[in-house]
Design an enzyme around this catalytic site. Structure first.
Site, PDB file in Angstrom:
ATOM      1  CD  GLU A   1     109.452 103.979 -47.307  1.00 52.69           C
ATOM      2  OE1 GLU A   1     110.573 104.216 -46.804  1.00 52.69           O
ATOM      3  OE2 GLU A   1     108.392 104.067 -46.665  1.00 52.69           O
TER       4      GLU A   1
ATOM      5  CD  GLU B   1     109.555 106.131 -39.915  1.00 52.69           C
ATOM      6  OE1 GLU B   1     109.818 104.948 -40.223  1.00 52.69           O
ATOM      7  OE2 GLU B   1     108.649 106.791 -40.466  1.00 52.69           O
ATOM      8  CG  HIS B   2     113.851 104.977 -43.022  1.00 51.58           C
ATOM      9  ND1 HIS B   2     114.042 103.911 -43.856  1.00 51.58           N
ATOM     10  CD2 HIS B   2     112.553 105.330 -43.159  1.00 51.58           C
ATOM     11  CE1 HIS B   2     112.908 103.623 -44.481  1.00 51.58           C
ATOM     12  NE2 HIS B   2     111.991 104.478 -44.082  1.00 51.58           N
TER      13      HIS B   2
ATOM     14  CG  HIS C   1     109.921 108.739 -44.430  1.00 53.99           C
ATOM     15  ND1 HIS C   1     110.571 108.312 -45.553  1.00 53.99           N
ATOM     16  CD2 HIS C   1     109.342 107.643 -43.889  1.00 53.99           C
ATOM     17  CE1 HIS C   1     110.391 107.015 -45.703  1.00 53.99           C
ATOM     18  NE2 HIS C   1     109.651 106.577 -44.708  1.00 53.99           N
TER      19      HIS C   1
END
Lengths: 441, 464
Positions: free
Chosen positions: B151, B74-75, B71
């Site tokens: 997040e 992904e950022h 993840h």
């Protein structure tokens, strides 16, 4: 005489329009008044064997009164829990038997019922018969009302533990004072508990009327069939009158920052004020300007500064929610508690600079390119078309509102944005709510 | 059920809410010499196209100490390449009238754009560029890691339902990496270095580990040509050997408790069940899908009727099952107790409904109703370009041929009442149950105050 500025503006406009996909002007919207008095909007779409219908009433939470806050939403909620010949369970099964889906939307202005069904006649007729009963013959069964009151109260108590709910509720109350838009759509624990069946019957009789209804249809039916459906859905409603106008919104000076203690690891920050009406003369300058400030995701100044440059938040934005009367402009973000003051200062600085200078030429061009170019994306499914024509019908926007959207965006100038933002987003009127705090709890 | 972390919140919610399957007709497939598989489904209702690039690398491919790296990468994929600086990817797509985002799940990492159909080339050009040219600067990494920790605070640390789901997964799975949260454990995030992200990128971001799905107003041949033009020169790379990962058999009920600020006690329940592996031969996954519909397919299905409408022991209840995935499947249920009733009572009522079904079976009318809903859903889901693309991507990622989705409706039609009863009796039993329960803490009691704050009880005050 054409000044240079006007000339340049027209050139930009022509250029943007030339970039639009040719020959795609969006769906063809047909409009008529049914014999019942309801306004009807229809888009034929034959590609998929299905039909989407919505029926919208001016029966949102702005029609509540303070000591019965939550009545409007509870009335809508109960309408589909038993109606006409169907008990609560029989009604759910009658829909499921034909694969139909009944939905609801609710906000300060509107109570909306949506129905999605297959277009083949057996399924369609059964699903529409259920919707017709839901609109005109709800049972408002007292035992079910009592159960739903308990569920609503439980939901409010649970919500009161969540920072986002606490912050939004406090901001809404601060922004709207004694205006009906100040009321929580879901009501208050004590007002929900006091609702009676008679309250619901009375609210339903006054607000769910044919002249207060907008019917939208998108899908695989002929025009004559759409006419028949719209008439059947509203024929059994009392004719009634169009809803009375809502009071004007007064935008006064904001009070001090309100801090609501909460043990969460992040503070939730909300800043807002009433800013934009559906029929607003400044609608397009505000929409274009907000894209640059905080509505345009990674194109927007707020996300670039607060998230990308400073790493303070995952989500940071500004939004506009146009309503009949001026709806809110809200800036929101969540950040670890220790960063609360830094984040708030950053937002203040961004907003002050934006009100002073407005968007740069590049930023304005980027906003327009996106808003004009993405026009087809707003209308690429039956469901999106339904939502748009239902909204246009409710707010009595002209039929060419959608098709003229790109040219209106393209016509917005830098000066338009500065003027609109200075007039509407006045820092002294901006209410601030912080849930959490700047220190460890 | 997949847990998916998207770059923006609203999209994640929308993804989780959409249920059902897309239609399998009319797809076109072509694999480039470097192994990139391209699947195209024309849908010409509007001049719009959706492009999704699925990398077969999700949180289940992570190891201990490195949870969350899929993840985080992904950022980082939005942080610039040698020729496209940070922020430019999003800016160029938006300038073309497009939207773009990405999400990470246990099974895959997916990058997607929706844009006017004639601008598809732009999306593919940018996507191909970041498949092999990512910059991964340490300074940008440090900034973005802070964003990911925010997040995690938003989704999990401060969200009782998020904590409960995380606890459920970490308990239901003991050996399989599905036990890791997609966003990663906070301590792993704190220690993550840019080299971890680089290693992940080098390992998995190759054309032979990806599937490109394009749905919209396009010609398949033209899409294949564009894919060749932009991705064709990227060489295939050897991928690490993937070991078969299994979950050890469960040998008794498990319980985990989360105490967090909340008001209503709630629980998640899960049972290990078969997933879809051979669409033409399997029957249990289809019976489990129908079981889900019988329990929770409409407003008065068995669970809401028994627990909420009649028994009033719960204010909310749900059931869920996703048969398509790379790892082991779970049948899930959730329940929130009504005020004045205990969580034990609510959970007992839920289990009693399942036991009754396992004992007494389901009626023909009930079954016909669920099948009618499944058939209708198959039409409705064709209204969304994004959803159609996502279904194709999920099947392919799970190692299933997306064209086999056409069989699904027929196989679901064939499910019998006896099969539904059989899977309930075989799988939804206490010895296979994991129960995660949320015990609400009052807001004021959590966590302990380190120093008295005289202003804390005052509602209105100035900051700064």
């Amino acid at each position: 005489m054409l000044t240079y500025a006007m000339y340049a503006r027209r050139l930009v406009l022509l250029f943007l329009l030339a970039c639009l996909p040719t020959a795609w002007a969006g769906p063809v919207i047909q409009h008529w008044l049914s014999a019942s008095g309801a306004r009807v909007y229809f888009v034929q779409a034959r590609e998929l064997p299905m039909l989407d219908v919505s029926v919208t009433f001016a029966a949102g939470s702005a029609r509540d009164v303070a000591d019965k806050s939550g009545l409007a939403r509870m009335t809508q909620q109960l309408m589909s829990l038993g109606a006409g010949a169907w008990s609560e369970q029989a009604l759910a099964e009658a829909l499921a038997d034909v694969g139909a889906i009944l939905g609801k939307q609710f906000d300060a202005d509107r109570a909306v019922f949506t129905l999605r069904t297959l277009s083949e006649p057996r399924a369609r007729e059964q699903a529409l018969a259920v919707l017709q009963a839901v609109l005109a013959q709800p049972h408002f069964d007292p035992a079910i009302l009592q159960r739903e009151q308990a569920r609503a109260v439980a939901g409010l108590k649970e919500a009161a533990t969540r920072p986002s709910y606490l912050g939004e509720k406090a901001l809404q109350a601060a922004m709207y004072g004694d205006h009906p838009y100040a009321m929580d759509e879901a009501g208050e624990i004590e007002t929900i508990e006091r609702l009676t069946r008679d309250d619901l019957l009375d609210f339903h009789r006054r607000h769910y009327t044919a002249r207060n209804a907008v019917v939208a249809l998108v899908g695989d039916v002929e025009r004559t069939e759409a006419e028949r459906i719209a008439e059947a859905l509203t024929r059994a409603l009392p004719p009634g009158e169009a809803a009375p106008p809502l009071p004007p919104v007064r935008v006064g000076a904001a009070g001090p920052v309100r801090v609501i203690p909460h043990p969460a690891s992040q503070s939730h920050l909300f800043l807002g004020l009433p800013a934009i009406a559906r029929d607003d003369a400044e609608f397009f300058p505000l929409v274009v300007g907000n894209y640059v400030l905080g509505g345009g995701g990674f194109d927007a100044r707020i996300l670039k500064e607060v998230r990308v440059r400073r790493g303070l938040a995952y989500s940071a934005y500004s939004t506009l929610a146009p309503l009949t009367r001026p709806g809110p402009f809200v800036i929101g973000l969540q950040t670890r508690r220790e960063a609360t003051e830094e984040a708030l200062a950053a937002v203040h600085e961004l907003l002050a600079a934006y009100l002073r200078d407005g968007p740069t030429e590049d930023e304005l061009a980027q906003a327009k390119n996106y808003l004009v170019g993405s026009f087809p994306l707003r209308l690429d499914s039956n469901r999106k078309i339904l939502d748009h024509i239902g909204m246009m019908g409710f707010y009595a926007l002209p039929l060419d509102w959608l098709t003229r959207y790109p040219e209106r965006v393209a016509a917005v100038t830098q000066q338009d944005v500065v003027r609109a933002f200075r007039a509407r987003i006045r820092p002294e009127a901006l209410h601030t709510v912080i849930v959490g705090g700047a220190t460890a709890p | 059920m997949h847990v998916i972390l998207a770059r923006t919140w609203a999209l994640a919610c929308a993804c989780l809410l959409v249920l059902g399957w897309a239609h399998a007709a009319d797809t076109y497939e072509h694999t480039l010499a470097n192994g990139l598989k391209v699947i195209v489904k024309p849908d010409r209702r509007a001049p719009v196209v959706v492009s999704q690039l699925w990398y077969r690398a999700g949180s289940m491919d992570e190891s201990y100490g490195l949870t969350g790296v899929a993840h985080v990468l992904e950022h980082m994929m939005f942080k610039g390449t040698r020729s496209v600086p940070e922020g430019e990817f999003s800016r160029r797509i938006a300038a073309a009238g497009g939207r773009e985002n990405a999400f990470t799940s246990r099974d895959a990492t997916v990058y997607h754009q929706t844009l006017p159909a004639e601008r598809l080339a732009l999306a593919l050009e940018l996507e191909a560029d970041r498949m092999s040219n990512l910059t991964l600067a340490p300074e940008a990494f440090a900034r973005e890691l802070k964003v990911v920790m925010e997040e995690r605070r938003l989704r999990t640390e401060d969200n009782p339902q998020g904590l409960l789901y995380e606890a459920l997964m970490a308990t239901a799975f003991q050996s399989h990496p599905y036990r890791h949260p997609v966003i990663g454990w906070m301590e792993d995030l704190r220690q993550m270095r840019v080299e971890d992200a680089s290693a992940w990128y080098a390992r998995w971001y190759a054309p032979n580990n990806a599937v490109l799905v394009v749905v919209g107003d396009v010609e398949p041949a033209a899409v294949f040509a564009l894919a060749e033009r932009y991705f064709g020169a990227i060489p295939a790379r050897p991928l690490p050997a993937r070991r078969a990962l299994a979950e050890a058999p469960q040998r008794g009920p498990r319980t985990v408790t989360v105490r967090a600020p909340a008001r209503l006690p709630a629980a998640y329940l899960s049972w290990p069940v078969p997933k879809l592996e051979r669409p033409a031969e399997d029957w249990e996954p289809y019976a489990l899908e129908v079981l889900e519909g019988v329990l929770d397919g409409h407003a008065s299905a068995r669970l809401p009727r028994a627990l909420v409408q009649e028994g009033r022991v719960a204010v909310g209840v749900s059931a869920g099952y996703d048969p398509v995935g790379r790892g082991p499947a779970l049948f899930l249920a959730s329940v929130t107790a009504a005020e004045g009733r205990t969580l034990d009572e609510a959970v007992a009522a839920l289990k009693a409904e399942i036991a009754r079904l396992a004992r007494e079976g389901v009626g023909e009318a009930e079954l016909a109703r669920v099948k009618a809903q499944i058939l209708a859903a198959q039409v409705y889901e064709r209204d969304s370009l994004f959803f159609q693309a996502r279904e194709i991507g999920e099947w392919e990622t799970a190692g299933l041929d997306h064209r086999a989705r056409g069989l699904r409706i027929e196989r679901l039609r064939q499910v019998t009442p006896e099969q539904v009863q059989a899977v309930a009796a075989r799988y939804l039993v206490d010895d296979r149950l994991t129960l995660a329960q949320l015990v609400p803490l009052p807001l004021a009691a959590e966590p302990a105050r380190t120093a008295p704050d005289p202003a804390a009880d005052v509602d209105i005050r100035h900051v700064r």
